[in-house]
Design an enzyme around this catalytic site. Structure first.
Site, PDB file in Angstrom:
ATOM      1  N   PRO A  64      46.414  55.837  43.839  1.00  0.00           N
ATOM      2  CA  PRO A  64      47.037  54.912  44.106  1.00  0.00           C
ATOM      3  C   PRO A  64      47.961  55.050  45.278  1.00  0.00           C
ATOM      4  CG  PRO A  64      47.305  56.414  42.063  1.00  0.00           C
ATOM      5  CD  PRO A  64      46.050  56.770  43.078  1.00  0.00           C
TER       6      PRO A  64
ATOM      7  N   ARG B 177      29.119  41.599  46.751  1.00  0.00           N
ATOM      8  CA  ARG B 177      28.726  40.174  46.266  1.00  0.00           C
ATOM      9  C   ARG B 177      28.798  39.470  48.483  1.00  0.00           C
ATOM     10  NH1 ARG B 177      33.484  36.841  47.514  1.00  0.00           N
ATOM     11  NH2 ARG B 177      32.456  35.197  46.373  1.00  0.00           N
TER      12      ARG B 177
ATOM     13  N   ASP C  30      35.773  32.265  51.474  1.00  0.00           N
ATOM     14  CA  ASP C  30      36.541  32.612  50.136  1.00  0.00           C
ATOM     15  C   ASP C  30      38.485  33.215  51.252  1.00  0.00           C
ATOM     16  OD1 ASP C  30      34.240  33.163  48.658  1.00  0.00           O
ATOM     17  OD2 ASP C  30      34.123  35.684  49.787  1.00  0.00           O
TER      18      ASP C  30
END
Length: 245
Positions: free
Chosen positions: A88, A153, A168
């Site tokens: 994080p 992808r 995209d």
């Protein structure tokens, strides 16, 4: 590309790696995916990979030995793989980062648990620290799955339409324009006439304007440093005036 994941819970990846685009990417040999339980490199009979933090405090900290030894073992015949720590505190993951990682031949993801990592892992083992957002998960596995899916992808031949990743959201700097499919009239809800016109120039202009409007209304922060045409700037001024009146 080869992607290797180091995790204490390798079974979490079975469904994700064996389904949808990630499965097809492996079948097309665009990527190979492997997951290793780094407890195997603990070096002790109890397979302990964590310990109490020096100086006291809550929680347990991942020890350096298992991760160092696991990375060294799986990259023994590698050139210079990117070693990615899911954390994080890391760099916020973006489409630009996905495109950067998609150019690599090999990626290694480290998925932690407990209170955190021994700092020597961060300073002397990894090349990248990545966060998928300003929140904390119980482990790095879900974050790694997200990054891996986003990267794979983009590999050549993975998606059926080579234009798909180019159009995209975020790839152009703008959010993607609205999409429609058959039927043209569903319960009185109609597809915009321009998309049925067959005029490709008008369609592209409509899509660009819709992308710009969607970005302006939902993610204006993305437009701060974007080079927009005078016509596009005029459009945004018009939308702003309508919004304020």
């Amino acid at each position: 590309m080869h992607i290797h994941v180091l995790s204490l819970f390798p079974d979490m990846f079975s469904g994700v790696f064996g389904s949808s685009i990630l499965k097809k990417a492996q079948e097309k040999q665009a990527v190979s995916l492997a997951v290793t339980d780094f407890r195997a490199y603990s070096g002790n009979k109890h397979n302990q990979v964590d310990d109490y933090p020096y100086g006291g405090g809550a929680g347990m900290v991942l020890k350096p030995e298992p991760l160092f030894q696991a990375v060294e073992a799986i990259t023994a015949n590698s050139k210079k793989p990117r070693i990615i720590l899911m954390c994080p505190q890391g760099e916020r993951f973006t489409q630009a980062k996905a495109e950067e990682l998609a150019l690599e031949e090999e990626l290694v993801f480290l998925c932690g648990h407990y209170e955190g990592y021994d700092e020597r892992i961060r300073e002397h083992l990894v090349t990248d620290e990545i966060s998928i957002g300003d929140f904390v998960l119980t482990g790095g596995e879900l974050g790694a799955m997200t990054v891996i899916d986003s990267v794979v992808r983009l590999l050549p031949g993975v998606l059926g339409n080579g234009e798909s990743p180019v159009q995209d959201s975020f790839s152009t700097g703008l959010l993607e324009h609205p999409q429609y499919t058959r039927p043209a009239d569903f319960r009185g809800l109609k597809v915009p006439d321009v998309l049925l016109s067959g005029n490709h120039a008008n369609i592209e202009q409509w899509r660009r304007e819709q992308s710009l409007y969607r970005t302006w209304s939902r993610r204006p922060d993305l437009l701060v440093n974007m080079d927009l045409s005078p016509a596009e700037q005029k459009l945004m001024t018009k939308w702003e005036n309508v919004k304020n009146n």
